[in-house]
Design an enzyme around this catalytic site. Structure first.
Site, mmCIF file in Angstrom:
data_model
loop_
_atom_site.group_PDB
_atom_site.id
_atom_site.type_symbol
_atom_site.label_atom_id
_atom_site.label_comp_id
_atom_site.label_asym_id
_atom_site.label_seq_id
_atom_site.Cartn_x
_atom_site.Cartn_y
_atom_site.Cartn_z
ATOM 1 N N TYR A 90 0.821 -1.213 0.000
ATOM 2 C CA TYR A 90 0.000 0.000 0.000
ATOM 3 C C TYR A 90 0.857 1.267 0.000
ATOM 4 O O TYR A 90 1.716 1.458 0.856
ATOM 5 C CB TYR A 90 -0.910 -0.019 1.217
ATOM 6 C CG TYR A 90 -2.036 0.989 1.191
ATOM 7 C CD1 TYR A 90 -3.182 0.746 0.461
ATOM 8 C CD2 TYR A 90 -1.954 2.166 1.922
ATOM 9 C CE1 TYR A 90 -4.240 1.653 0.452
ATOM 10 C CE2 TYR A 90 -2.995 3.078 1.926
ATOM 11 C CZ TYR A 90 -4.135 2.817 1.187
ATOM 12 O OH TYR A 90 -5.165 3.717 1.186
ATOM 13 N N SER A 184 1.182 -7.761 1.404
ATOM 14 C CA SER A 184 0.126 -6.847 1.826
ATOM 15 C C SER A 184 -0.799 -6.537 0.651
ATOM 16 O O SER A 184 -1.421 -7.438 0.106
ATOM 17 C CB SER A 184 0.743 -5.581 2.434
ATOM 18 O OG SER A 184 -0.239 -4.803 3.075
ATOM 19 N N GLN A 185 -0.872 -5.278 0.206
ATOM 20 C CA GLN A 185 -1.688 -4.978 -0.971
ATOM 21 C C GLN A 185 -1.260 -5.829 -2.163
ATOM 22 O O GLN A 185 -2.106 -6.339 -2.916
ATOM 23 C CB GLN A 185 -1.566 -3.505 -1.323
ATOM 24 C CG GLN A 185 -2.323 -3.096 -2.577
ATOM 25 C CD GLN A 185 -2.130 -1.625 -2.906
ATOM 26 O OE1 GLN A 185 -3.003 -0.822 -2.675
ATOM 27 N NE2 GLN A 185 -0.961 -1.288 -3.446
ATOM 28 N N ASP A 271 -0.453 -9.390 13.382
ATOM 29 C CA ASP A 271 -0.577 -8.385 12.321
ATOM 30 C C ASP A 271 -1.796 -7.509 12.590
ATOM 31 O O ASP A 271 -2.935 -7.955 12.467
ATOM 32 C CB ASP A 271 -0.717 -9.096 10.970
ATOM 33 C CG ASP A 271 -0.639 -8.158 9.781
ATOM 34 O OD1 ASP A 271 -0.814 -6.934 9.957
ATOM 35 O OD2 ASP A 271 -0.416 -8.657 8.657
ATOM 36 N N HIS A 303 2.987 -6.940 10.844
ATOM 37 C CA HIS A 303 2.772 -6.906 9.393
ATOM 38 C C HIS A 303 4.044 -7.162 8.583
ATOM 39 O O HIS A 303 3.961 -7.348 7.375
ATOM 40 C CB HIS A 303 2.140 -5.574 9.003
ATOM 41 C CG HIS A 303 1.494 -5.576 7.647
ATOM 42 N ND1 HIS A 303 0.608 -6.548 7.241
ATOM 43 C CD2 HIS A 303 1.629 -4.726 6.586
ATOM 44 C CE1 HIS A 303 0.211 -6.296 6.007
ATOM 45 N NE2 HIS A 303 0.811 -5.216 5.581
#
Length: 322
Positions: A90, A184-185, A271, A303
């Protein structure tokens, strides 16, 4: 701290997520106009073992999307190569030419793709987002929520599919051995791309994925970016059901059963950004009951997930799969 479901319940968490009736038609209509157009300009990355090209490809609605193509120097005299398309976390971008070269140094053709409009957070990008949207929270998650057609992540996923097809069509790449990867993203994008064009994806590396099980994420996430969604719904009290119905079109956990490629997921049980239950939702639904898939659990990590340990695991796993 461990704030989400205990591991024994996470290992069983496979929610029956509602999907839009026109989901497949929506994505067929979105992806049909995509082209494999791309231009390449060689750049000096300051490295000896990796050669780099500045790539401009045609994304959603023909919008330009920037990427780096990294090739092992030896590949210029050999081939075809397996490939990895890397999507970004992100508000990250493709960065500088020398920043993301792990897969090229391991012998892969490595396409590092910008996410439109992002790249001003933890690393830089060079791709804008020409489309506008209605009222939204600062950030990207709530852009275009008024209608599935205007959703920001509709454009992002289309860009991601276009990038995959560009790498598969490169003369030095074996189109049958191209993986999608990201954290993540980037993990959510990878999972979704594998579902949207299953015949084009040979393997998936989805590291602590974002964009999964939005309703659950909005209920339990402790940190951004899901809190953008929470603030949006706190302001737009009358749009809760409409919002989740719209987000279902880009929910990686909703799309996941359509994927067929072998997949390696990871999850971190502390996370606060991507709640573990949302990752398990995507993992359990991925590919249906017969899928070839694994998930590595990092019990005491946030994370950052498995970090370099998980990279070593990915290197070994992908070498075996491809």
């Amino acid at each position: 701290m461990h704030y989400d479901l205990p591991l024994e319940r996470l290992q069983e968490y496979a929610p029956d997520l509602p999907e839009p009736a026109d989901l497949d038609d929506f994505w067929a209509r979105t992806l049909a106009p995509l082209r494999r157009d791309a231009s390449y300009e060689r750049v000096d990355n300051g490295l000896v073992g990796v050669e780099t090209w500045d790539v401009v490809l045609s994304g959603y609605a023909g919008d330009p999307v920037r990427a780096w193509l990294h090739l092992p120097a030896a590949a210029l005299r050999s081939g075809p190569l397996p490939g990895v398309v890397q999507y970004q976390g992100y508000n990250g971008g493709r960065g500088l030419p020398h920043e993301h070269v792990l897969w090229a140094t391991a012998g892969y053709a490595h396409l590092v793709v910008d996410t439109r409009g992002q790249g001003s957070g933890w690393t830089t990008g060079a791709t804008g987002d020409p489309a506008g949207s209605g009222p939204a929270q600062p950030g990207f998650l709530t852009r275009g929520l008024d209608d599935p057609d205007t959703l920001y992540y509709r454009r992002v996923y289309a860009d991601a599919v276009a990038a995959l097809e560009v790498l598969r069509s490169h003369e030095l790449v074996d189109p049958a051995r191209v993986a999608v990867a990201g954290g993540s993203q980037g993990g959510g994008i990878s999972t979704s791309v594998a579902a949207l064009v299953p015949s084009s994806v040979a393997a998936v590396l989805a590291d602590v994925p974002f964009l999964c099980d939005f309703r659950r994420a909005a209920s339990v996430a402790q940190a951004e970016p899901y809190l953008e969604l929470v603030r949006y719904l706190a302001a737009h009290r009358d749009r809760v059901e409409q919002t989740f119905a719209t987000l279902a079109y880009v929910d990686a956990a909703v799309l996941a059963p359509r994927a067929t490629a072998p997949a390696l997921f990871s999850v971190a049980l502390m996370d606060v950004t991507c709640p573990p239950s949302t990752v398990f939702a995507a993992y359990h639904r991925y590919g249906g009951p017969t899928a070839t898939k694994e998930i590595d659990v990092y019990e005491y990590n946030d994370h950052e997930g498995g970090g370099a340990y998980h990279q070593a695991r990915q290197l070994a796993w992908l070498a075996q799969v491809l």
